[in-house]
Write a protein that holds these residues in place. Structure first.
Motif, PDB file in Angstrom:
ATOM      1  N   ASN A  12       0.915  -1.109   0.081  1.00 42.29           N
ATOM      2  CA  ASN A  12      -0.037   0.057   0.034  1.00 42.29           C
ATOM      3  C   ASN A  12       0.844   1.315  -0.058  1.00 42.29           C
ATOM      4  O   ASN A  12       1.729   1.365   0.844  1.00 42.29           O
ATOM      5  CB  ASN A  12      -0.789   0.031   1.084  1.00 42.29           C
ATOM      6  CG  ASN A  12      -1.866  -0.918   1.173  1.00 42.29           C
ATOM      7  OD1 ASN A  12      -2.594  -1.037   0.176  1.00 42.29           O
ATOM      8  ND2 ASN A  12      -2.046  -1.791   1.965  1.00 42.29           N
ATOM      9  N   GLY A  14       0.115   5.038   0.335  1.00 42.66           N
ATOM     10  CA  GLY A  14      -1.256   5.991   0.703  1.00 42.66           C
ATOM     11  C   GLY A  14      -2.238   5.207   0.536  1.00 42.66           C
ATOM     12  O   GLY A  14      -2.376   4.223   1.352  1.00 42.66           O
ATOM     13  N   GLU A  15      -3.303   5.478  -0.392  1.00 48.70           N
ATOM     14  CA  GLU A  15      -4.624   4.840  -0.499  1.00 48.70           C
ATOM     15  C   GLU A  15      -4.580   4.021  -1.552  1.00 48.70           C
ATOM     16  O   GLU A  15      -5.535   3.180  -1.957  1.00 48.70           O
ATOM     17  CB  GLU A  15      -5.853   5.696  -0.678  1.00 48.70           C
ATOM     18  CG  GLU A  15      -5.816   6.626   0.749  1.00 48.70           C
ATOM     19  CD  GLU A  15      -7.050   7.523   0.560  1.00 48.70           C
ATOM     20  OE1 GLU A  15      -7.780   7.277  -0.274  1.00 48.70           O
ATOM     21  OE2 GLU A  15      -7.037   8.335   1.534  1.00 48.70           O
ATOM     22  N   THR A  16      -3.366   3.682  -2.256  1.00 45.64           N
ATOM     23  CA  THR A  16      -3.341   2.912  -3.545  1.00 45.64           C
ATOM     24  C   THR A  16      -2.659   1.434  -2.968  1.00 45.64           C
ATOM     25  O   THR A  16      -1.625   1.340  -2.350  1.00 45.64           O
ATOM     26  CB  THR A  16      -2.284   3.446  -4.529  1.00 45.64           C
ATOM     27  OG1 THR A  16      -2.653   4.655  -4.780  1.00 45.64           O
ATOM     28  CG2 THR A  16      -2.331   2.550  -5.809  1.00 45.64           C
ATOM     29  N   ALA A  17      -3.522   0.419  -3.374  1.00 39.47           N
ATOM     30  CA  ALA A  17      -2.900  -0.975  -3.356  1.00 39.47           C
ATOM     31  C   ALA A  17      -2.475  -1.638  -4.468  1.00 39.47           C
ATOM     32  O   ALA A  17      -2.977  -1.424  -5.235  1.00 39.47           O
ATOM     33  CB  ALA A  17      -4.064  -1.785  -2.602  1.00 39.47           C
ATOM     34  N   VAL A  26       1.037   6.634  -8.615  1.00 37.42           N
ATOM     35  CA  VAL A  26       0.813   7.275  -7.281  1.00 37.42           C
ATOM     36  C   VAL A  26       1.425   8.649  -7.463  1.00 37.42           C
ATOM     37  O   VAL A  26       2.398   8.947  -8.280  1.00 37.42           O
ATOM     38  CB  VAL A  26       1.450   6.471  -6.365  1.00 37.42           C
ATOM     39  CG1 VAL A  26       0.881   5.239  -5.888  1.00 37.42           C
ATOM     40  CG2 VAL A  26       2.908   6.342  -6.301  1.00 37.42           C
TER      41      VAL A  26
END
Length: 108
Positions: A12, A14-17, A26
């Motif tokens: 992960n 930030g909010e990106t998986a 990102v």
């Protein structure tokens, strides 16, 4: 910037998986110490790094749009680069030996 997950676990940012072997875009993580640490450990690969003015990298490995200095490649990546360049390798070759072979071949 574009990051590729080269590990076998979910990462992960930030909010990106980012799933294993997947690429994600990102933003806002340029020069982030955690991202840099994951890259140094070989878990992430920066495919589309942010533009840095006035910096000069050593010899680099190119894979599509991916660039990474030879000094940051692991042994498997170096072996792959040797294969692409038609360089013969042996089981006894060390990381340093592979880097030397690649530099000699690309200097020709």
């Amino acid at each position: 910037m574009k990051l590729k997950n080269t590990s076998n676990k979910l990462i992960n940012i930030g909010e990106t998986a980012i799933l294993p072997d997947e690429v994600a875009e990102v933003s806002g993580f340029d020069n982030n110490p955690a991202v840099d640490a994951l890259e140094e450990a070989g878990h992430l690969c920066i495919i589309d790094p942010p533009a840095q003015k006035g910096t000069k990298t050593d010899q680099t490995q190119e894979q599509g749009e991916e660039k990474k200095p030879l000094s940051r490649l692991n042994k498997d990546e170096l072996l792959e680069e040797c294969r692409k360049l038609g360089i013969e390798t042996t089981e006894a070759d060390t990381r340093d030996t592979l880097v030397k072979k690649i530099k000699e071949k690309t200097a020709e």
